[in-house]
Design an enzyme around this catalytic site. Structure first.
Site, PDB file in Angstrom:
ATOM      1  CG  HIS A  78      -1.824   1.135   1.357  1.00 20.73           C
ATOM      2  ND1 HIS A  78      -2.848   1.386   0.481  1.00 20.73           N
ATOM      3  CD2 HIS A  78      -1.861   2.132   2.280  1.00 20.73           C
ATOM      4  CE1 HIS A  78      -3.488   2.487   0.859  1.00 20.73           C
ATOM      5  NE2 HIS A  78      -2.905   2.953   1.946  1.00 20.73           N
ATOM      6  CG  ASP A  81      -1.041   1.789  -5.017  1.00 21.16           C
ATOM      7  OD1 ASP A  81      -0.731   1.819  -6.220  1.00 21.16           O
ATOM      8  OD2 ASP A  81      -2.200   1.957  -4.606  1.00 21.16           O
TER       9      ASP A  81
END
Length: 105
Positions: A78, A81
């Site tokens: 995450h 990202d």
């Protein structure tokens, strides 16, 4: 303790990525209003957040290259990202600011 250090690094990536994207978005808003000085300041701020994230990311990559393998978690994915999206958004924001500036001329 290592898990705590990794968690702090990952959270730093998420925070800096989010802040970078937020500053880039603020740059677009400023340019839309014709405030190009503020737009440039926000782009510079975005770059500073991305630099912080890059430094943390480089530290993690260096550890990995030295054989200190880290467990890849969903939180780490995450975080990566967030950074990738922030970089893309920052690049696009720079182009948008330039476009608004040309339209104003």
């Amino acid at each position: 303790m290592e898990d705590e250090k990794q968690l702090q690094a990952v959270m730093g990536l998420i925070m800096n990525g989010g802040n970078a994207k937020g500053s880039a978005f603020a740059a677009i808003k400023a340019a839309k209003k014709g405030d190009f000085e503020e737009a440039q300041a926000k782009l510079k701020e975005s770059d500073q957040f991305l630099s912080e994230a890059h430094n943390a990311q480089t530290g993690m990559l260096t550890q990995e290259a030295q054989g200190d393998h880290q467990t890849v978690t969903l939180l780490m994915v995450h975080a990566q990202d967030h950074i990738m999206n922030a970089i893309t958004f920052r690049d696009l924001a720079g182009e948008m600011v330039d476009l608004y500036k040309k339209l104003a001329e």
